[in-house]
Enzyme design. Sequence first.
Site, short mmCIF file in Angstrom:
data_model
loop_
_atom_site.label_atom_id
_atom_site.label_comp_id
_atom_site.label_asym_id
_atom_site.label_seq_id
_atom_site.Cartn_x
_atom_site.Cartn_y
_atom_site.Cartn_z
N GLY A 145 0.98 -1.25 -0.30
CA GLY A 145 0.45 -0.31 -0.17
C GLY A 145 0.72 1.15 -0.11
O GLY A 145 2.23 1.52 0.69
N GLN A 171 3.09 9.92 0.92
CA GLN A 171 4.45 9.39 0.94
C GLN A 171 5.39 9.37 0.22
O GLN A 171 6.59 9.72 -0.14
CB GLN A 171 4.23 7.97 0.87
CG GLN A 171 3.82 7.59 3.01
CD GLN A 171 3.64 6.41 2.34
OE1 GLN A 171 2.94 5.21 2.07
NE2 GLN A 171 4.88 5.32 3.28
N CYS A 203 6.69 0.51 7.08
CA CYS A 203 5.70 1.37 6.72
C CYS A 203 7.35 2.47 5.53
O CYS A 203 8.23 2.32 5.90
CB CYS A 203 5.65 2.74 7.53
SG CYS A 203 5.61 4.47 6.49
N LEU A 204 7.29 2.12 4.48
CA LEU A 204 7.80 2.84 3.44
C LEU A 204 8.88 3.71 3.33
O LEU A 204 9.73 4.05 3.22
CB LEU A 204 7.23 2.70 2.08
CG LEU A 204 6.30 2.06 1.24
CD1 LEU A 204 6.09 1.81 0.17
CD2 LEU A 204 7.96 0.63 1.30
N HIS A 260 -3.75 2.10 9.16
CA HIS A 260 -2.29 2.48 8.36
C HIS A 260 -2.10 3.46 7.71
O HIS A 260 -1.69 4.70 7.55
CB HIS A 260 -1.18 0.73 9.13
CG HIS A 260 -0.04 2.05 8.27
ND1 HIS A 260 1.09 0.78 9.02
CD2 HIS A 260 0.57 2.78 7.32
CE1 HIS A 260 2.71 1.70 8.47
NE2 HIS A 260 2.17 2.51 7.70
N GLU A 261 -2.80 2.82 6.44
CA GLU A 261 -2.77 3.85 5.01
C GLU A 261 -3.34 5.00 5.65
O GLU A 261 -2.91 5.68 4.83
CB GLU A 261 -3.16 3.07 4.21
CG GLU A 261 -2.80 2.63 2.92
CD GLU A 261 -1.38 2.83 2.97
OE1 GLU A 261 -1.37 1.57 3.21
OE2 GLU A 261 -0.35 3.73 2.75
N HIS A 302 -1.62 8.02 6.94
CA HIS A 302 -1.34 8.44 6.52
C HIS A 302 -2.00 10.28 6.53
O HIS A 302 -1.04 11.00 5.84
CB HIS A 302 -0.56 8.00 5.78
CG HIS A 302 1.12 7.40 5.29
ND1 HIS A 302 2.03 7.57 6.30
CD2 HIS A 302 1.23 5.54 5.51
CE1 HIS A 302 2.72 6.84 5.97
NE2 HIS A 302 2.04 5.75 6.01
NI NI Z 1 3.23 3.74 6.34
#
Ligand code: NI
Length: 183
Positions: free
Chosen positions: A49, A54, A103-104, A145-146, A149
């Site tokens: 995701g 991000q 997380c990225l 989580h997504e 952001h």
């Molecule tokens: Ni993340």
Amino acid sequence: MAVLEVLRMGHPVLRQAARKVEPGEMLGAEIQGLIQNMLETMVAHGGIGIAAPQVGASLQLAIIDLKNSDPAFAKHYGAPMEVFFNPEIEVLDAAPQAYWEGCLSVPGLRGEVERPRKIRVKFYDSEAKPQELIAEDFMATVFQHEFDHLYGTLYIDRIKDTKKLSYLEEFSRYWAMGDTKEV
Ligand code: NI
């Protein structure tokens, strides 16, 4: 299409509340191009995701692809990913469930987070149509989580016990219960 730079923790855009995407913008070339670049970036980084902030776009837009990791999601969607504009979460079951998250934007770490186990999500889909779905268990965690952001929240903000924050190598060695993906 292009692989975009993924912003890392410390970048101020990750801490801003993103603005809603206007229905008239959703199908426009600019947003559609952004979605394609987000997809390419997510795949290049092995994520499941990614949210627009991000990659530096402070918009309420996220894409999630759980088809390889959640049978319930695969059953729900034939599409290779799902697009979420302006998602709103309603908690249906607040019972906390804990999953290790990555997380990225916080690369190389894993941390255990408790979140409500069942939610309803209202959103606009890739065709700018209003939709809703119910997510539980792991899928509910990924969505929460997504969508965090989009409000400037990172999973590390929600870790209650920082003893359960680990570098990936140590996570694999001492904590691993299977791999975890970044979102
Ligand atoms: Ni993340």
